[in-house]
Design a protein around this motif. Structure first.
Motif, short mmCIF file in Angstrom:
data_model
loop_
_atom_site.label_atom_id
_atom_site.label_comp_id
_atom_site.label_asym_id
_atom_site.label_seq_id
_atom_site.Cartn_x
_atom_site.Cartn_y
_atom_site.Cartn_z
N PRO A 1 1.07 -0.75 0.18
CA PRO A 1 0.11 0.22 0.14
C PRO A 1 0.43 0.65 -0.32
CG PRO A 1 -0.03 -1.20 2.06
CD PRO A 1 0.74 -1.93 1.46
N GLU A 2 0.48 2.37 -0.77
CA GLU A 2 1.33 3.30 -0.46
C GLU A 2 1.00 4.72 0.31
OE1 GLU A 2 0.76 7.54 -3.19
OE2 GLU A 2 0.01 6.15 -4.22
N VAL A 3 1.87 4.93 1.41
CA VAL A 3 2.01 5.51 2.27
C VAL A 3 1.93 7.33 2.02
CG1 VAL A 3 3.17 5.68 4.33
CG2 VAL A 3 3.48 3.67 3.71
N VAL A 4 0.89 7.31 2.86
CA VAL A 4 0.30 9.04 2.53
C VAL A 4 0.48 9.24 3.99
CG1 VAL A 4 -1.25 10.73 1.90
CG2 VAL A 4 -0.74 8.36 1.00
N GLU A 5 1.33 10.31 4.22
CA GLU A 5 1.51 11.28 5.93
C GLU A 5 0.81 12.35 6.09
OE1 GLU A 5 5.51 12.18 6.52
OE2 GLU A 5 6.74 9.92 5.77
N ALA A 6 -0.11 12.49 6.88
CA ALA A 6 -1.07 13.21 6.46
C ALA A 6 0.09 14.49 7.39
CB ALA A 6 -1.65 13.16 8.08
N ALA A 7 -0.46 15.65 7.32
CA ALA A 7 0.07 17.05 7.81
C ALA A 7 -0.18 17.36 8.81
CB ALA A 7 -0.49 18.18 6.43
N THR A 8 1.19 17.47 9.44
CA THR A 8 0.96 17.45 11.24
C THR A 8 1.10 19.48 11.55
OG1 THR A 8 3.44 18.16 11.27
CG2 THR A 8 2.98 16.06 11.21
N GLY A 9 1.11 20.23 10.60
CA GLY A 9 0.21 21.34 11.27
C GLY A 9 -1.35 21.88 10.21
N SER A 10 -1.68 23.10 11.19
CA SER A 10 -3.34 23.39 10.42
C SER A 10 -2.94 25.30 10.19
CB SER A 10 -4.02 23.10 12.04
OG SER A 10 -3.33 24.94 12.28
N SER A 11 -3.42 24.85 9.31
CA SER A 11 -3.85 26.56 8.59
C SER A 11 -4.01 27.25 9.24
CB SER A 11 -4.64 26.45 7.59
OG SER A 11 -6.39 25.93 7.68
N GLY A 12 -4.74 26.83 10.60
CA GLY A 12 -5.43 28.14 11.68
C GLY A 12 -4.08 29.01 12.31
N GLY A 13 -3.15 28.16 11.68
CA GLY A 13 -2.07 29.38 12.90
C GLY A 13 -1.27 30.27 11.49
N ALA A 14 -1.17 29.54 10.40
CA ALA A 14 -0.44 30.28 9.80
C ALA A 14 -1.22 32.08 9.14
CB ALA A 14 -0.81 29.83 7.84
N MET A 15 -2.81 31.47 10.07
CA MET A 15 -3.26 33.18 9.45
C MET A 15 -3.24 33.65 10.32
SD MET A 15 -4.69 33.59 6.68
CE MET A 15 -6.08 34.48 6.95
N LEU A 16 -2.86 33.77 11.99
CA LEU A 16 -2.58 34.54 13.39
C LEU A 16 -1.42 35.83 13.44
CD1 LEU A 16 -3.61 33.99 16.11
CD2 LEU A 16 -1.01 32.79 16.15
N VAL A 17 -0.70 35.53 12.08
CA VAL A 17 0.25 36.35 11.80
C VAL A 17 -0.25 37.32 11.33
CG1 VAL A 17 3.01 36.96 11.28
CG2 VAL A 17 2.68 34.80 13.02
N PRO A 18 -0.39 37.22 10.32
CA PRO A 18 -0.92 39.19 9.28
C PRO A 18 -2.26 39.08 10.83
CG PRO A 18 -0.68 36.79 7.86
CD PRO A 18 -0.62 35.98 9.52
N ILE A 19 -3.36 38.56 10.55
CA ILE A 19 -4.51 39.01 11.43
C ILE A 19 -3.61 40.15 12.90
CG2 ILE A 19 -5.87 38.78 13.11
CD1 ILE A 19 -6.95 36.33 11.51
#
Length: 74
Positions: free
Chosen positions: A29-47
């Motif tokens: 089976p093909e191993v797919v790694e899930a992303a560990t970070g969330s997209s909410g943290g990327a918006m925190l700094v600009p806000i």
């Protein structure tokens, strides 16, 4: 007895080899790694930067003293 042993040896050595049925190959089976970070943290700094800029703009311009009530300029 020797003839029987030779006969069975020749009989079994000349028979067809049966390898079994065709089976689909087992694929790993093909191993797919899930992303560990969330997209909410990327918006925190600009806000936070927008809020900080709004606070600086709102509090800016306090160096000038207000004009006296009678309109006299020093």
């Amino acid at each position: 007895m020797k003839k029987l042993a030779i006969f069975t040896t020749v009989l079994f050595s000349s028979s067809q080899v049966f390898a079994g049925n065709l089976v689909e190959p087992m694929m790993e089976p093909e191993v797919v790694e899930a992303a560990t970070g969330s997209s909410g943290g990327a918006m925190l700094v600009p806000i936070l930067l927008i809020v900080l800029m709004a606070a600086v703009i709102a509090s800016g311009g306090g160096d000038n003293a207000p004009l006296p009530a009678n309109g006299a300029v020093n």
